[in-house]
Design a protein around this motif. Structure first.
Motif, short mmCIF file in Angstrom:
data_model
loop_
_atom_site.label_atom_id
_atom_site.label_comp_id
_atom_site.label_asym_id
_atom_site.label_seq_id
_atom_site.Cartn_x
_atom_site.Cartn_y
_atom_site.Cartn_z
N TRP A 229 0.84 -1.21 0.00
CA TRP A 229 0.00 0.00 0.00
C TRP A 229 0.87 1.25 0.00
CZ3 TRP A 229 -4.76 -0.40 -1.42
CH2 TRP A 229 -5.54 -1.52 -1.07
N ALA A 230 1.96 1.24 0.78
CA ALA A 230 2.84 2.41 0.86
C ALA A 230 3.51 2.67 -0.49
CB ALA A 230 3.90 2.19 1.94
N THR A 231 3.94 1.60 -1.16
CA THR A 231 4.57 1.75 -2.48
C THR A 231 3.58 2.35 -3.47
OG1 THR A 231 6.03 -0.14 -2.07
CG2 THR A 231 5.73 0.54 -4.36
N GLY A 232 2.35 1.86 -3.46
CA GLY A 232 1.32 2.41 -4.34
C GLY A 232 1.05 3.87 -4.06
N CYS B 96 1.33 9.38 -5.70
CA CYS B 96 1.71 10.73 -5.29
C CYS B 96 2.53 11.41 -6.38
CB CYS B 96 2.50 10.67 -3.98
SG CYS B 96 3.10 12.29 -3.43
N TRP B 97 3.54 10.68 -6.90
CA TRP B 97 4.38 11.25 -7.95
C TRP B 97 3.59 11.48 -9.24
CZ3 TRP B 97 8.56 13.82 -7.33
CH2 TRP B 97 9.42 13.55 -6.26
N LEU B 98 2.67 10.59 -9.55
CA LEU B 98 1.84 10.78 -10.75
C LEU B 98 0.94 12.00 -10.59
CD1 LEU B 98 0.85 7.08 -11.55
CD2 LEU B 98 2.38 8.55 -12.88
N LEU C 102 3.18 14.97 -11.06
CA LEU C 102 3.52 15.11 -12.48
C LEU C 102 2.35 15.73 -13.25
CD1 LEU C 102 5.45 14.57 -14.84
CD2 LEU C 102 4.47 12.27 -15.01
N GLY C 103 1.13 15.27 -12.97
CA GLY C 103 -0.04 15.84 -13.64
C GLY C 103 -0.21 17.31 -13.32
N SER C 104 0.03 17.69 -12.07
CA SER C 104 -0.08 19.09 -11.68
C SER C 104 0.96 19.95 -12.38
CB SER C 104 0.08 19.23 -10.15
OG SER C 104 -0.91 18.47 -9.48
N ILE C 105 2.17 19.42 -12.52
CA ILE C 105 3.24 20.16 -13.21
C ILE C 105 2.89 20.34 -14.68
CG2 ILE C 105 5.64 20.02 -13.98
CD1 ILE C 105 6.28 18.64 -11.31
N LEU C 106 2.33 19.29 -15.31
CA LEU C 106 1.92 19.40 -16.71
C LEU C 106 0.87 20.48 -16.89
CD1 LEU C 106 1.73 15.68 -17.91
CD2 LEU C 106 3.28 17.46 -18.74
N PHE D 209 -5.58 10.15 -10.01
CA PHE D 209 -4.33 9.80 -9.34
C PHE D 209 -4.33 10.31 -7.90
CE2 PHE D 209 -1.90 9.65 -13.62
CZ PHE D 209 -2.23 8.32 -13.76
N GLY D 210 -4.86 11.52 -7.70
CA GLY D 210 -4.92 12.09 -6.35
C GLY D 210 -5.80 11.27 -5.42
#
Length: 241
Positions: free
Chosen positions: A122-125, A130-132, A135-139, A158-159
């Motif tokens: 669960w933590a890895t997911g 979180c990074w996705l 990334l979407g917010s940066i795009l 993703f959020g």
């Protein structure tokens, strides 16, 4: 009895596992159980190893340790049919065994969802989503003309997945590290009305009974049974799961 390989085992540890399997086949159950248990104590928690350990203790007439091993196997894999079956057989030996209340349908769904992954999964997911999300917010900030509606929708999904995985990671970690259940190891244990050896005897429990630990002192644990009975007993007579 499973003869699977131990995950992340060194060659000597795998040899010990195979030696225990051979001893079990030769009906030297106490010796086999001792080796299995040593491997468990070294940190191997594969359900198959825990089931083998329980089988050996059961054959060696150590019912409490057998029940404990099967319960540990179910903590590692709550849907293991072998562990469920063997635990039911071992509990038939337990004098005064009290059936746990069956789970309601929504509790079964929650259990199925909770054990889709271990806490680390669960933590890895959560980290990935979180990074996705980032990334979407940066795009959206750097490329506002890049189909913003689609990017916003995907980033929102993703959020939500990040929040869900984070919640499940915390929930399963707390569940895995909260040791509030245990198995009685003494042949016959007297349950007291207070955390004092001189207090009134309420009832007796026998080896292999599963209890919930609800409170405690340095020497005494307050326990509760599935039928609602409560009392105090020496913590030394309980092996915590």
């Amino acid at each position: 009895m499973s003869s699977t390989r131990l995950l992340a085992a060194t060659a000597p540890q795998q040899q010990e596992f195979e030696k225990a399997n051979a001893l079990f086949r030769q009906k030297q159950y106490t010796e086999a159980a001792g080796i299995y248990q040593r491997l468990v104590d070294e940190g191997f928690d594969q359900p198959e190893l825990l089931i083998n350990t329980g089988n050996a203790w059961y054959k060696a007439n150590r019912t409490g340790l057998a029940v404990y091993s099967y319960e540990k196997a179910l903590l590692a894999d709550p849907f293991s049919k072998a562990a469920q079956h063997n635990l039911a057989i071992a509990n038939q030996r337990v004098e005064g065994y009290v059936n746990e209340l069956p789970q309601l349908f929504f509790q079964q769904w929650w259990t199925a969802i909770k054990y889709m992954h271990h806490p680390n999964g669960w933590a890895t997911g959560a980290i990935i989503f979180c990074w996705l999300t980032v990334l979407g917010s940066i795009l959206l900030l750097l490329r506002p003309t890049l189909q913003p509606t689609v990017v916003k929708s995907v980033t929102g999904v993703f959020g939500l997945l990040f929040a869900f995985y984070l919640f499940m990671g915390i929930t399963t970690y707390v569940s895995a590290t909260t040791h509030d259940n245990g198995i009685i190891m003494g042949n016959v244990v007297k349950v007291k009305s207070a955390p004092d050896q001189g207090s009134k005897d309420l009832f007796e429990l026998h080896e292999g009974v599963k209890v919930q630990i609800t409170d405690g002192t340095s020497e005494f644990c307050k326990i509760e049974l599935p039928d609602g009975k409560t009392g105090w007993m020496s913590c030394g007579d309980i092996k915590k799961l």
